[in-house]
Each structure stands twice: as structure tokens, then as C-alpha cells.
Design an enzyme around this catalytic site. Structure first.
Site, PDB file in Angstrom:
ATOM      1  N   ASP A  77       0.796 -10.331   1.559  1.00 38.35           N
ATOM      2  CA  ASP A  77      -0.642 -10.320   1.842  1.00 38.35           C
ATOM      3  C   ASP A  77      -1.468 -10.088   0.581  1.00 38.35           C
ATOM      4  OD1 ASP A  77       0.149  -7.678   1.510  1.00 38.35           O
ATOM      5  OD2 ASP A  77      -0.208  -7.098   3.583  1.00 38.35           O
ATOM      6  N   GLU A  89      -2.757  -6.256  12.129  1.00 29.14           N
ATOM      7  CA  GLU A  89      -3.304  -5.033  12.705  1.00 29.14           C
ATOM      8  C   GLU A  89      -3.076  -4.997  14.227  1.00 29.14           C
ATOM      9  OE1 GLU A  89      -3.695  -3.087  10.514  1.00 29.14           O
ATOM     10  OE2 GLU A  89      -5.362  -3.390   9.148  1.00 29.14           O
TER      11      GLU A  89
END
Ligand code: PGA
Length: 262
Positions: A66, A148
């Protein structure tokens, strides 16, 4: 799933580095997915030590999990003021080993077309034959990479909004020390999806410290849920290995009893 519990952070890091080095020695052109954050720093230091003793990264291909959206490496700034994950990888590992620049792939946080970039990232992973070993931490909110709570368990590389808990964690761990205000943190990131991660032939998850004990137990022993995206490790079809220190393992039930601590 193999769970290995080590006495402390140092032993966890050594064990993880040995695991990674074994793959590199067996398959010198292996594809490794790297992770950022506090957890893997000790592992990377150990890999650098091993490189100084001959471990060869010249054919290794790297894909990072990421990157903050809006950030990219800026060598004109001191490290602390460049919080990009590209810079992190450069400072914590890549500049000390003989990996080739053209073999390093990190999501481009400065891309003007994130959707196109994310599709191309997935394609590039496929073109090299997929990821052999994906290294992972676990976030305080149970995330894998920046997937998330609520992220789909078959998600692919995309832009994700960071949770409040992730922003709090990363502010305390990195941004505050560098003198940034909380508002200056990027609130979005480009992240590999859970589906992308699960496609890796093997995964190696690391966690240390008592603050991670509850979420580690939730991920490894609780229900598979998109509220704790690291629980997707239970769905992994290849080889899944978890290396913990004793503190992070302290709330595990059945695994703790069946694993020896060394
Ligand atoms: P940490 O982050 O290693 O800094 O605890 C882990 C993660 O967010 O995956």
C-alpha cells in the site's frame, strides 16, 4: 495455518527473516510482497544483516501492499518529513540490499488516475506469475494493508478511506514525531485488496506487543468477518504462517497451548 510464538520482538524478527531468506535461497527470483509499519522493521534489519553476509536479492521482485494517496518518495526532504511508504521501504530496506530498482513495485500515491493505476498494478502482479510470499502486519483495527473494517473480503487493489483508528495509530507512530498536525495526514491510501492478498501462494503475518493481543486472537480464532479484515487469513488456500511474540500471542486460546515458545 502455522502459528509460531517467539519470546520477544527480536526473536520474532529473526524467525521471520530466516523464513524469508529460506524462500530467497530456494527461489532466487521469487516475488515477495513487502509490508510497512513498525512491526517488520526488525525483520528488515535482520535481512540487511543477512544480505551483508551474502543473501542475494538481485533477482527478487518486490510488490508493496500500500501507499498513502497523495504521497510519493521525495529525497529532497529529511526522512521524517517524507512519510511515503516508498520512502519507508527505501530507508528501512531497499537502499541497503542489492534489489534492482526495476524489480520494485510500490503503489504510486501520486498517480493522476488511481483506478487505472490499480488495475495495472494487479496486471503487473499477474504478469510476473503472482506473489510467492506476502508479508503482513495487522492494524489495531484488524486491517491487512489498508483494508479497513467493512472492506470486502474479495476486494482488489483500489483507493480506500482510512479508519479513524488507523489515522490515530499512524499519527502516534509516525506523523507526530515528525511534527505534523493530525489534519496533515493523508486520509486515503492505495491498497492491495484482501482478494489480491489471498491470491499469494503464501502469507507471513507478524505481530508483536500486548496491544495487538486481542485483535490477533480475533483475527486468528474469531469469525471470519470484514470487520477484522485480517481474519481472511483463515480463508487462505496456500501456506499461511503467523509469527508472534509472546505478548501478541497472550490472548490466543487453542493455538497457545499447541505451540512451543522459544
Ligand atoms: P504497525 O502497523 O506495524 O505499525 O503496528 C501494522 C499495520 O497497520 O498493518
Amino acid at each position: 495455518m502455522d502459528i509460531i510464538v517467539k519470546k520477544d520482538y527480536e526473536q520474532m524478527s529473526k524467525c521471520a527473516a530466516e523464513y524469508i531468506a529460506t524462500l530467497i535461497n530456494k527461489k532466487p527470483n521469487c516475488v515477495i510482497g513487502f509490508a510497512t509499519g513498525r512491526t517488520p522493521i526488525g525483520t528488515y534489519r535482520e535481512l540487511i544483516r543477512m544480505h551483508n553476509e551474502g543473501l542475494d536479492f538481485s533477482n527478487v521482485i518486490a510488490f508493496n501492499l500500500d501507499e498513502y494517496y497523495g504521497l510519493g518518495m521525495d529525497l529532497s526532504k529529511p526522512y521524517a518529513l517524507d512519510q511515503s511508504y516508498q520512502r519507508f521501504m527505501y530507508e528501512e530496506l531497499f537502499k541497503y540490499i542489492n534489489i534492482k530498482d526495476e524489480n520494485i513495485h510500490i503503489p504510486d500515491g501520486l498517480t493522476s488516475n488511481p483506478d487505472e493505476f490499480c488495475m495495472a498494478y494487479e496486471e503487473t502482479i499477474k504478469e510476473v506469475g503472482g506473489i510467492d510470499l506476502q508479508i503482513l502486519g495487522i492494524g489495531g483495527d484488524g486491517h491487512w494493508a489498508f483494508n479497513e473494517p467493512g472492506a470486502s473480503l474479495d476486494s482488489r487493489t483500489r483507493v480506500e478511506k482510512l479508519s479513524k483508528e488507523t489515522l490515530d495509530d499512524n499519527y502516534e507512530a509516525f506523523y507526530k514525531k515528525a511534527g505534523f498536525s493530525r489534519d496533515e495526514m493523508p486520509h486515503y491510501a492505495i491498497t492491495m485488496g484482501i482478494g489480491t492478498i489471498l491470491d499469494s501462494r503464501s502469507v507471513l503475518m507478524l505481530a508483536n506487543g500486548s496491544k495487538k493481543a486481542k485483535i490477533v486472537a480475533d483475527a486468528l480464532e474469531g469469525p471470519v468477518t470484514n470487520q477484522v479484515t485480517a481474519s481472511a487469513i483463515q480463508l487462505h488456500k496456500g501456506k499461511a504462517t503467523v509469527i508472534l511474540d509472546e505478548d501478541a500471542a497472550s490472548m490466543l486460546g487453542r493455538y497457545k497451548q499447541s505451540t512451543s515458545v522459544s
